[in-house]
Design an enzyme around this catalytic site. Structure first.
Site, short mmCIF file in Angstrom:
data_model
loop_
_atom_site.label_atom_id
_atom_site.label_comp_id
_atom_site.label_asym_id
_atom_site.label_seq_id
_atom_site.Cartn_x
_atom_site.Cartn_y
_atom_site.Cartn_z
N HIS A 1 0.81 -1.22 0.00
CA HIS A 1 0.00 0.00 0.00
C HIS A 1 0.85 1.27 0.00
O HIS A 1 0.42 2.31 -0.51
CB HIS A 1 -0.94 0.01 1.21
CG HIS A 1 -1.95 -1.10 1.17
ND1 HIS A 1 -2.77 -1.41 2.22
CD2 HIS A 1 -2.27 -1.99 0.20
CE1 HIS A 1 -3.54 -2.43 1.91
NE2 HIS A 1 -3.25 -2.80 0.68
N LEU A 30 -3.16 -9.66 5.57
CA LEU A 30 -3.05 -9.35 4.14
C LEU A 30 -1.83 -8.47 3.87
O LEU A 30 -1.60 -8.02 2.75
CB LEU A 30 -4.32 -8.65 3.65
CG LEU A 30 -5.62 -9.47 3.80
CD1 LEU A 30 -6.85 -8.63 3.49
CD2 LEU A 30 -5.59 -10.70 2.90
N PHE A 31 -1.04 -8.22 4.89
CA PHE A 31 0.30 -7.63 4.79
C PHE A 31 0.34 -6.29 4.06
O PHE A 31 1.30 -6.01 3.32
CB PHE A 31 1.27 -8.63 4.13
CG PHE A 31 1.10 -10.03 4.61
CD1 PHE A 31 1.10 -10.32 5.97
CD2 PHE A 31 0.87 -11.07 3.73
CE1 PHE A 31 0.91 -11.62 6.44
CE2 PHE A 31 0.67 -12.37 4.18
CZ PHE A 31 0.69 -12.64 5.53
N CYS A 32 -0.67 -5.47 4.23
CA CYS A 32 -0.70 -4.15 3.58
C CYS A 32 -0.50 -4.27 2.07
O CYS A 32 0.11 -3.39 1.44
CB CYS A 32 0.33 -3.18 4.16
SG CYS A 32 -0.02 -2.75 5.86
N ALA A 33 -0.97 -5.38 1.52
CA ALA A 33 -0.94 -5.56 0.06
C ALA A 33 -2.24 -6.30 -0.29
O ALA A 33 -2.22 -7.39 -0.84
CB ALA A 33 0.29 -6.36 -0.35
#
Ligand code: PMP
Length: 463
Positions: free
Chosen positions: A137, A382-385
């Site tokens: 992100h 979701l690992f900032c993706a």
């Protein structure tokens, strides 16, 4: 005046291990954590992709400098001058670490996120931006006020280049344009074809910014060799967790842009205007975007990490990390129901970042059990993706079910989030071996403890 400091730093590896030179000494090696099942174990920090532990060398350098700490830039005292020298030397160290061009500027920021937002604010008027939906992100979102094209997830590196070429041809930039690419994915660890993407961008007159947040800690990054226009990374992922980051690259857009923050340090002179307003003459150097008192310790720590990694030798570091990657991937491949997430396939070159899902398990439940029952720190989510992970999982946005409930992740049903294990220069073999053993055991025998949801996460229930 030339500043010198005595440090007791040890750059080379001290721990013995089975591959290569062994891990680099990091803080936290001796920390033990309690298990819900009783007793304590040494903590296995396997979340380097979020934040890596500080290198002992970085800590030692910072501790040696701390008594000499002083305000930088206009202080008249000895320690201010010494600190100013160290601050500016750190800039040169980072430029050398990144193999920058002589005309490049190194701007110190707070993080990769900060660096990319700074560049987004410095885009020339009418600039077109091209970015893959697979980005973190921090690389995906800063361009939303610009004329941005989001590119679909490619399934091979060649497809990435073809997708970018097609997008540039379809929307041929007649003015300034920027392509934002990641060096290594924070989800799959896979390396992106940066040099090829940069060549495609340049062929269409576009510039390139490299998000090296996950690349720089694992691989040498050469601005010249990759032929990128800017590179961004964070200190806390590079074993220097003191709140600094870097944006390095072409000076022109940065010099022409409004200062990122208005304030002292960015301005050369300020004068009251005849009509009552204020005239400002802004710096055109990196200082233009470094208003306020800079984070000298953070910057010095980054420079220390750059030196430590360079002295340890990336050939050694890469060899060791590849050995760990091979061990984890081979171990996971043998566990039934474990699926490793990948965009580019098994043979893609990668860094030590591996995300996976386990059939029948809510990922938060699995990660909680790794922590509570084995003392292993990984990450779930979701690992900032979000777009990338959802593409890889084949799932739509929705809330995960209860911890351990079969309907949350019925075998065969798409998982709603994933588990990520990540490691690097400070990771001993024992940590990855314990991790693989724990995955095998959890899948075979289930969790030994009960877990319940609190604020959307699984946590051990108190018995
Ligand atoms: N880009 C990538 C690829 C990342 O992995 C991260 C952090 N997870 C960032 C950017 C943002 O870094 P920071 O949080 O240090 O700003």
């Amino acid at each position: 005046m030339s500043a010198t400091l005595n440090t007791t730093a040890t750059a080379a590896a001290a721990d013995s291990d089975t591959c290569c030179a062994g891990p680099l000494p990091v803080l936290g090696r001796d920390v033990t954590v309690p298990l819900v099942t009783g007793g304590e174990v040494p903590y296995a920090a396997l979340d380097y992709a979020a934040s890596a532990p500080a290198l002992q060398r970085v800590w030692d350098d910072v501790a040696a400098y701390a008594p000499y700490y002083g305000s930088v830039h206009r202080g008249a005292g000895y320690l201010s001058q010494l600190s100013t020298d160290l601050f500016e030397q750190s800039r040169a160290t980072v430029a050398a670490f990144l193999d920058c061009r002589p005309s490049d500027q190194v701007v110190f920021t707070r993080s990769t996120t900060d660096s990319l937002n700074l560049l987004a604010r410095a885009l020339p008027a009418g600039c077109r931006v091209f970015v893959f939906e697979t980005e973190h992100h921090a690389s995906l979102l800063p361009w939303r006020d610009a004329d941005v094209s989001y590119l679909d997830a490619p399934r091979t590196p060649a497809e990435a280049v073809a997708t970018l070429e097609r997008a540039l041809a379809d929307r041929e930039p007649h003015g300034p344009a920027l392509v934002c690419v990641t060096g290594a994915s924070n989800v799959t660890g896979e390396l992106w074809p940066v040099r090829e993407l940069a060549a495609a961008a340049h062929a269409h007159g576009a510039r390139v910014v490299l998000d090296a947040a996950q690349l720089a800690p694992h691989h040498p990054v050469s601005v010249r060799d990759l032929d990128v226009d800017w590179v961004a990374f964070s200190g806390h992922k590079l074993y220097a967790p003191f709140g600094s980051g870097v944006l390095a690259g072409r000076a022109d857009w940065l010099q022409e842009a409004e200062p990122y923050l208005a304030g002292g340090g960015a301005s050369r002179t300020v004068a009251r205007h005849a009509d009552g307003g204020v005239d400002v003459d802004w710096h055109t150097t990196a200082a233009r975007h470094e208003a306020g008192s800079p984070n000298v310790i953070g910057v010095y720590a980054i420079a220390s990490a750059c030196k430590a990694l360079t002295e340890a030798g990336f050939d050694e570091l890469v060899a060791r990390e590849q050995h760990l990657i091979a061990r984890v991937r081979a171990g996971l491949a043998e566990v039934p129901g474990v699926r490793v997430l990948s965009l580019f396939g098994d043979d893609a070159p990668r860094v030590g970042v591996i995300s996976f899902v386990v059939d029948g398990w809510n990922s938060s439940h699995f990660a909680a059990a790794l922590s509570a029952e084995y003392g292993i720190g990984v990450r779930d989510g979701l690992f900032c993706a979000h777009p990338l992970v959802r593409t890889l999982l084949g799932s739509a946005p929705q809330e995960p079910g209860e911890c351990g409930s079969p309907e949350a992740t019925a075998p065969g049903a798409p998982s709603l989030n994933a588990i990520r294990v990540s490691f690097g220069a400070g990771t001993p073999d024992e940590h990855v071996d314990r991790f693989v053993g724990a995955v095998r055991e959890l899948v075979a025998d289930g969790a030994k403890w009960r877990y319940h949801q609190e604020d959307g996460r699984c946590v051990p229930a108190s018995r």
